[in-house]
Design a protein around this motif. Structure first.
Motif, PDB file in Angstrom:
ATOM      1  N   ILE A 138      24.754 -27.170  -6.643  1.00  0.00           N
ATOM      2  CA  ILE A 138      25.911 -26.357  -6.244  1.00  0.00           C
ATOM      3  C   ILE A 138      26.199 -26.464  -4.744  1.00  0.00           C
ATOM      4  O   ILE A 138      27.346 -26.375  -4.302  1.00  0.00           O
ATOM      5  CB  ILE A 138      25.676 -24.879  -6.673  1.00  0.00           C
ATOM      6  N   ASN A 139      25.146 -26.661  -3.929  1.00  0.00           N
ATOM      7  CA  ASN A 139      25.341 -26.877  -2.486  1.00  0.00           C
ATOM      8  C   ASN A 139      26.132 -25.721  -1.848  1.00  0.00           C
ATOM      9  O   ASN A 139      27.205 -25.906  -1.268  1.00  0.00           O
ATOM     10  CB  ASN A 139      26.059 -28.210  -2.249  1.00  0.00           C
ATOM     11  N   ALA A 140      25.582 -24.525  -1.936  1.00  0.00           N
ATOM     12  CA  ALA A 140      26.265 -23.315  -1.463  1.00  0.00           C
ATOM     13  C   ALA A 140      26.146 -23.145   0.043  1.00  0.00           C
ATOM     14  O   ALA A 140      25.336 -23.805   0.704  1.00  0.00           O
ATOM     15  CB  ALA A 140      25.675 -22.094  -2.172  1.00  0.00           C
ATOM     16  N   LYS A 191      27.364 -27.202 -17.030  1.00  0.00           N
ATOM     17  CA  LYS A 191      28.358 -26.128 -16.989  1.00  0.00           C
ATOM     18  C   LYS A 191      28.168 -25.240 -15.769  1.00  0.00           C
ATOM     19  O   LYS A 191      29.134 -24.864 -15.094  1.00  0.00           O
ATOM     20  CB  LYS A 191      28.252 -25.289 -18.269  1.00  0.00           C
ATOM     21  N   ALA A 192      26.895 -24.900 -15.445  1.00  0.00           N
ATOM     22  CA  ALA A 192      26.620 -23.977 -14.339  1.00  0.00           C
ATOM     23  C   ALA A 192      26.904 -24.610 -12.982  1.00  0.00           C
ATOM     24  O   ALA A 192      27.335 -23.928 -12.044  1.00  0.00           O
ATOM     25  CB  ALA A 192      25.169 -23.513 -14.408  1.00  0.00           C
ATOM     26  N   SER A 193      26.653 -25.920 -12.861  1.00  0.00           N
ATOM     27  CA  SER A 193      26.815 -26.586 -11.564  1.00  0.00           C
ATOM     28  C   SER A 193      28.181 -27.242 -11.383  1.00  0.00           C
ATOM     29  O   SER A 193      28.551 -27.613 -10.258  1.00  0.00           O
ATOM     30  CB  SER A 193      25.727 -27.647 -11.385  1.00  0.00           C
ATOM     31  N   SER A 194      28.931 -27.406 -12.497  1.00  0.00           N
ATOM     32  CA  SER A 194      30.234 -28.089 -12.471  1.00  0.00           C
ATOM     33  C   SER A 194      30.121 -29.523 -11.956  1.00  0.00           C
ATOM     34  O   SER A 194      31.049 -30.063 -11.353  1.00  0.00           O
ATOM     35  CB  SER A 194      31.238 -27.309 -11.599  1.00  0.00           C
ATOM     36  N   LYS A 195      28.972 -30.152 -12.186  1.00  0.00           N
ATOM     37  CA  LYS A 195      28.757 -31.541 -11.788  1.00  0.00           C
ATOM     38  C   LYS A 195      28.821 -32.441 -13.019  1.00  0.00           C
ATOM     39  O   LYS A 195      28.700 -31.977 -14.160  1.00  0.00           O
ATOM     40  CB  LYS A 195      27.398 -31.692 -11.095  1.00  0.00           C
TER      41      LYS A 195
END
Length: 750
Positions: free
Chosen positions: A246-248, A200-204
């Motif tokens: 997340i790769n911000a 959920k936190a990473s949307s992966k």
């Protein structure tokens, strides 16, 4: 009288900026009336005023208009208010750009530039305190910046401001990801399932999340379990996994090596060094880690020309290159302290322990298994501790280090109690600074550190410990207490090598109290009641019932741990930095003069100078030390003995040796100020010449500890020689002689 005119000599760079800000028609050809002799004086005066404003770091355009406008309006080209505001606006902007470009180091441009992500100027405050004033922050893509400064300068506050979009001028299109230090315990967050939370936190997708967790050695059981079931190290790994997925654009990391074992730190170093498109901003007190991964240093500095406030100064290159340019910052590489000093109180006497090599803890053949598990977490443990022990507990994340510590501090018991030897001295005072020690402190964030310690110890014992889960009486135990008709446990004694407790039942006379052994009481289910009793008795042995919880007494104690009055008495816990909270937690833990100090990752949050002070204090202290740490530089400066935890076993390497015996201090005597009637008595008034022959009152005839009020009444009666009143206060029945107070007689003979 002849008048002499003084021509001011303003800074030429300021004067040039002012001239450049004037309208074009006032400058063409240099013959305009704006540059006549009289006008030159006005320009010089205005430039001097502007220089004064700039020196005080005041670049508020409204204040510039208010202070400079009346003089500048006398120039021909500045005859109307709009022209004055326009000129001063240009002048102020030019001054900001020209004067404050020198805030940063001259090597701002390094070998590889990279795309500029931010180039902004801002101020930052926390509460009523200004942390940074009109400072510059310029970040480039692909750079890894170490954010460096002493405890309390506002490093974490800056990180939070960036992450929450609260930093003035921060580009909203940049995606940031914040890996916090994990100091805050959130029950809602800890109740989440590990794998579900990561997705959920990473949307992966599921495949990517599982691959990342497996790379970090997460087991299926860990993924399906809750976050709260993970140790501090595994929770940090989970936060790192989320950040990687997340790769911000900008990765913010606050103490990322906290709780991590060496292998995971190595993995993190390789990952960060391999980043090309992500900019990293790191706060860490792990200097070797920063030296390996960082390409630049951003340093909190305070220079005389900037007034009272700090600014951020950029240095290209690694930490070692930064120290060469700023030699005064060499303490970042040295575990030594200059001005800061911690002073730990010596432990009090431990009954029956006469040398520093006499054991107060023994474990032989001890096993421990978590309820519901099929396999022992710890097996066949053989350990001992003395007051000379200086031990570091080493092992990978999840190897059972914290499990062993919880058994030593008494939170848990061996799972094979009948088949092992597990001895802990009944009067041993333990100070345990756990990974989540901040959680307790942060329940009092609106209080000052002094108020927190007053709340915790004003009853003469550690209220926080008594109310903790490990000491709290369960409903089942309370029912057993009620069924037994137990009113309370009044005292404790050692008889024939057996520990016995004096039991007072409801509706039973005090003289009919009985003594029951510890094993019998445990068999009745009074585990937590006994723990509370032992803790309160140990606190009295330390003199906590006599130690005043006044503001001055507590602040003096906080001073010994480097927490100044500004923060200790007048500040709130909410406003303390991570390092300052560690100092508060240490100070509170040492209030009861412990014999054993247990530190779980003590190097987290403390800067190098504070670590040097802690190392020195531990080496000078008279008690035993047990610490969990991955920082070899720190633990090797204190600990000569290592307990290596792996595969459910604990192996001992090294020897702590013998140290000077310092655990001999008696109860602290509080010297009160002599005033009024007491002064008169000491001067020869109502005094008793034989007063010294009577002993002080500590317990009454029935073994109960006398209250502070009774002790004061007894002291007055002793001075007057009032034997009848002394016997009454000590509740000595008529015709009886109290052991230890034979001088008071039997109440019959005169």
């Amino acid at each position: 009288l002849a008048l002499t005119m003084v021509i001011l000599e303003p800074p030429q760079n300021i004067l040039k900026l002012l001239r450049d800000a004037l309208p074009a028609e006032a400058k063409n050809g240099g013959t305009s009336s704006d540059f006549g002799d009289e006008s030159e004086e006005i320009l010089a005066y205005v430039a001097t005023l502007a220089a004064s404003l700039a020196d005080s770091q005041n670049f508020d355009s409204n204040e510039w208009v208010e202070n400079l406008g009346p003089y500048l309006s006398t120039l021909p080209s500045q005859s109307d208010a709009d022209a004055v505001e326009e000129t001063i606006g240009k002048f102020c902007s030019a001054a900001v750009s020209a004067l404050q470009d020198n805030d940063d180091s001259s090597d701002e441009e390094d070998e590889f530039g990279g795309e500029e992500l931010t180039n902004l100027r801002f101020s930052l405050a926390y509460g009523g305190k200004i942390l940074l004033h009109q400072t510059k922050l310029r970040l480039r893509r692909g750079h890894r910046y170490a954010l460096v400064g002493q405890n309390g300068v506002g490093k974490t506050t800056l990180m939070n401001a960036i992450n929450n979009g609260k930093l003035e001028g921060w580009p909203t299109e940049l995606r940031t990801e914040y890996v916090d230090s994990g100091s805050n315990v959130d029950p809602v967050h800890e109740a989440k399932i590990v794998f579900d939370h990561l997705m959920k936190a990473s949307s992966k997708n599921e495949e990517e999340c599982r691959a990342m967790l497996e790379q970090l050695k997460f087991t299926d059981a860990m993924m399906k379990g809750t976050i709260g079931e993970l140790s501090g190290g595994w929770q940090m790994k989970l936060r790192l996994a989320q950040a990687v997925l997340i790769n911000a654009d900008i990765l913010l990391m606050d103490e990322p090596t906290n709780h991590l074992d060496h292998k995971t730190v190595g993995w993190l170093e390789e990952y960060l060094i391999g980043l090309r498109d992500t900019t990293v901003l790191i706060v860490s007190h792990d200097t070797p880690f920063l030296e390996k991964v960082c390409s630049d240093v951003i340093h909190y500095e305070n220079r005389p020309q900037w007034g009272p406030h700090r600014k951020l100064v950029h240095y290209a290159g690694k930490m070692s290159a930064f120290v060469k340019k700023q030699p005064q910052a060499k303490h970042y590489f040295e575990l030594a302290t200059t001005d800061l000093k911690f002073v730990f109180p010596d432990p009090g006497r431990l009954e029956g322990i006469r040398t520093s090599t006499q054991r107060f803890l023994e474990m032989e053949g001890v096993n421990y298994r978590y309820p519901g598990n099929d396999v022992d977490t710890l097996t066949d443990i053989h350990l001992k501790m003395t007051l000379s022990s200086r031990v570091c507990l080493i092992g990978a994340n999840g190897a059972g280090k914290t499990t062993l510590v919880k058994m030593i501090v008494g939170d848990t018991q061996p799972s094979n109690p009948t088949n092992c030897r597990f001895f802990i001295h009944h009067n041993l005072r333990i100070a345990y600074v756990s990974q989540h020690a901040f959680y307790h402190v942060e329940q009092h964030i609106e209080d000052s550190p002094v108020s927190y310690i007053q709340w915790r110890f004003k009853e003469g014992y550690d209220k926080e410990k008594i109310e903790s889960e490990a000491y709290r009486i369960t409903p089942e135990e309370q029912k057993a207490i009620d069924d037994y008709n137990l009113e309370g446990i009044w005292s404790r004694r050692m008889r024939g090598g057996v520990l016995e407790y004096e039991i007072k039942k409801k509706n039973v006379r005090e003289k009919d109290n009985i003594y029951v052994s510890k094993d019998e009481l445990l068999a009745m289910g009074f585990k937590h009641l006994l723990r509370q009793t032992d803790e309160k008795i140990a606190s009295k042995e330390a003199g906590l019932d006599l130690r005043p919880c006044t503001t001055s007494e507590i602040q003096t104690h906080l001073d010994d741990f480097g927490l100044a009055q500004e923060f200790g008495t007048y500040g709130k816990i909410r406003g303390l930095s991570g390092g300052q909270k560690v100092k508060l937690v240490l100070a509170a833990a040492m209030w009861n003069c412990p014999h054993l100090l247990v530190l779980d990752e003590p190097t987290n949050y403390l800067d190098r100078e504070a670590l040097g002070a802690l190392s020195s204090a531990l080496n000078n202290w008279g008690g035993a030390v047990l610490m969990i740490s991955h920082n070899k530089e720190f633990y090797s400066s204190v600990c000569k003995e290592e307990w290596i935890c792996a595969d459910g076993k604990v192996t001992v390497q090294g020897d702590s040796g013998e140290r000077e015996m310092k655990a001999v201090a008696k109860k602290k005597k509080i010297v009160k100020e002599v005033t009024g009637d007491t002064k008169l008595e000491k001067a020869g008034g109502n005094t008793n010449a034989d007063g010294d022959k009577y002993k002080d009152a500590t317990t009454n005839f029935w073994g109960q500890t006398v209250s502070k009020k009774e002790a004061r009444q007894y002291d007055k009666a002793k001075k007057k020689g009032d034997v009848a009143l002394m016997r009454k206060i000590l509740q000595i029945p008529n015709g009886k002689v109290m052991p230890g107070q034979e001088e008071l007689g039997d109440g019959k003979t005169k």
